[in-house]
Scaffold this motif. Structure first.
Motif, PDB file in Angstrom:
ATOM      1  N   VAL A   1       1.469   9.104  -6.421  1.00  0.00           N
ATOM      2  CA  VAL A   1       2.032  10.459  -6.411  1.00  0.00           C
ATOM      3  C   VAL A   1       2.858  10.680  -7.676  1.00  0.00           C
ATOM      4  CG1 VAL A   1       3.640  11.997  -5.216  1.00  0.00           C
ATOM      5  CG2 VAL A   1       1.986  10.671  -3.903  1.00  0.00           C
ATOM      6  N   GLU A   2       3.690   9.701  -8.035  1.00  0.00           N
ATOM      7  CA  GLU A   2       4.516   9.818  -9.230  1.00  0.00           C
ATOM      8  C   GLU A   2       3.651   9.905 -10.493  1.00  0.00           C
ATOM      9  OE1 GLU A   2       7.099   6.423  -9.058  1.00  0.00           O
ATOM     10  OE2 GLU A   2       8.330   7.288  -7.466  1.00  0.00           O
ATOM     11  N   VAL A   3       2.585   9.120 -10.546  1.00  0.00           N
ATOM     12  CA  VAL A   3       1.674   9.162 -11.705  1.00  0.00           C
ATOM     13  C   VAL A   3       0.992  10.514 -11.770  1.00  0.00           C
ATOM     14  CG1 VAL A   3      -0.450   8.198 -12.677  1.00  0.00           C
ATOM     15  CG2 VAL A   3       1.322   6.679 -11.796  1.00  0.00           C
ATOM     16  N   ALA A   4       0.558  11.029 -10.643  1.00  0.00           N
ATOM     17  CA  ALA A   4      -0.112  12.337 -10.609  1.00  0.00           C
ATOM     18  C   ALA A   4       0.856  13.420 -11.086  1.00  0.00           C
ATOM     19  CB  ALA A   4      -0.630  12.644  -9.220  1.00  0.00           C
ATOM     20  N   GLU A   5       2.103  13.353 -10.649  1.00  0.00           N
ATOM     21  CA  GLU A   5       3.095  14.345 -11.079  1.00  0.00           C
ATOM     22  C   GLU A   5       3.367  14.218 -12.575  1.00  0.00           C
ATOM     23  OE1 GLU A   5       6.503  13.747  -8.606  1.00  0.00           O
ATOM     24  OE2 GLU A   5       5.561  14.634  -6.838  1.00  0.00           O
ATOM     25  N   ALA A   6       3.454  12.967 -13.039  1.00  0.00           N
ATOM     26  CA  ALA A   6       3.726  12.752 -14.456  1.00  0.00           C
ATOM     27  C   ALA A   6       2.573  13.253 -15.307  1.00  0.00           C
ATOM     28  CB  ALA A   6       3.990  11.277 -14.734  1.00  0.00           C
ATOM     29  N   VAL A   7       1.366  13.053 -14.880  1.00  0.00           N
ATOM     30  CA  VAL A   7       0.183  13.529 -15.612  1.00  0.00           C
ATOM     31  C   VAL A   7       0.152  15.040 -15.583  1.00  0.00           C
ATOM     32  CG1 VAL A   7      -2.334  13.547 -15.637  1.00  0.00           C
ATOM     33  CG2 VAL A   7      -1.115  11.393 -15.264  1.00  0.00           C
ATOM     34  N   GLY A   8       0.515  15.605 -14.472  1.00  0.00           N
ATOM     35  CA  GLY A   8       0.528  17.064 -14.340  1.00  0.00           C
ATOM     36  C   GLY A   8       1.569  17.693 -15.246  1.00  0.00           C
TER      37      GLY A   8
ATOM     38  N   LEU B   1       0.834  -1.207   0.000  1.00  0.00           N
ATOM     39  CA  LEU B   1       0.000   0.000   0.000  1.00  0.00           C
ATOM     40  C   LEU B   1       0.874   1.265   0.000  1.00  0.00           C
ATOM     41  CD1 LEU B   1      -2.851  -1.035   2.472  1.00  0.00           C
ATOM     42  CD2 LEU B   1      -3.030  -0.736  -0.006  1.00  0.00           C
ATOM     43  N   ASP B   2       1.949   1.233   0.782  1.00  0.00           N
ATOM     44  CA  ASP B   2       2.869   2.373   0.789  1.00  0.00           C
ATOM     45  C   ASP B   2       3.481   2.566  -0.601  1.00  0.00           C
ATOM     46  OD1 ASP B   2       2.349   2.836   3.437  1.00  0.00           O
ATOM     47  OD2 ASP B   2       4.166   1.823   4.185  1.00  0.00           O
ATOM     48  N   ALA B   3       3.863   1.455  -1.235  1.00  0.00           N
ATOM     49  CA  ALA B   3       4.439   1.534  -2.580  1.00  0.00           C
ATOM     50  C   ALA B   3       3.421   2.071  -3.571  1.00  0.00           C
ATOM     51  CB  ALA B   3       4.943   0.160  -3.021  1.00  0.00           C
ATOM     52  N   MET B   4       2.154   1.678  -3.432  1.00  0.00           N
ATOM     53  CA  MET B   4       1.105   2.168  -4.330  1.00  0.00           C
ATOM     54  C   MET B   4       0.888   3.670  -4.132  1.00  0.00           C
ATOM     55  SD  MET B   4      -1.593  -1.000  -4.248  1.00  0.00           S
ATOM     56  CE  MET B   4      -2.851  -0.122  -5.099  1.00  0.00           C
TER      57      MET B   4
END
Length: 95
Positions: free
Chosen positions: A85-92, A77-80
Motif C-alpha cells: 500500500v505504501e509503495v502504491a501510494e509513493a508511486v502514485g 504477509l500483513d507487513a507486506m
C-alpha cells in the motif's frame, strides 16, 4: 482285548502310560514356550507404549512449532500488504 493274556494287557497299559507321559512332556514344553513368548510380547508392548508416548510428545511439539511459524508468516504477509500500500501510494505521488 478279550483274548489278551494278563501280560499283553499289562504291556498295552504300559504303552498307554508312556504315551501319556510323552503327551504330558509335550504339553509342558508347549506351555513353557508360550509363557516365554507371552513374556516377550509383554516386554515388547511396554516398549511400544513408551515409543507411542514419545511420538505423541514429538507430534505435539511439531504442531506447536507449526502454529508459531504460521503466526510469523501471517505477520510477514500483513507487513507486506502494508508495504504494498505504501509503495502504491509513493508511486502514485511520484507521477
Amino acid at each position: 482285548m478279550n483274548g489278551l493274556t494278563g501280560m499283553e494287557k499289562f504291556s498295552h497299559l504300559e504303552d498307554k502310560i508312556y504315551l501319556t507321559i510323552e503327551f504330558a512332556k509335550k504339553m509342558r514344553e508347549e506351555k513353557e514356550a508360550l509363557e516365554a513368548e507371552l513374556n516377550e510380547l509383554r516386554a515388547s508392548s511396554g516398549n511400544w507404549l513408551a515409543e507411542k508416548a514419545r511420538l505423541e510428545s514429538r507430534v505435539e511439539s511439531l504442531l506447536s512449532e507449526r502454529d508459531a511459524i504460521q503466526l510469523k508468516v501471517e505477520a510477514m504477509l500483513d507487513a507486506m500488504t502494508v508495504i504494498d500500500v505504501e509503495v502504491a501510494e509513493a508511486v502514485g505521488r511520484a507521477m
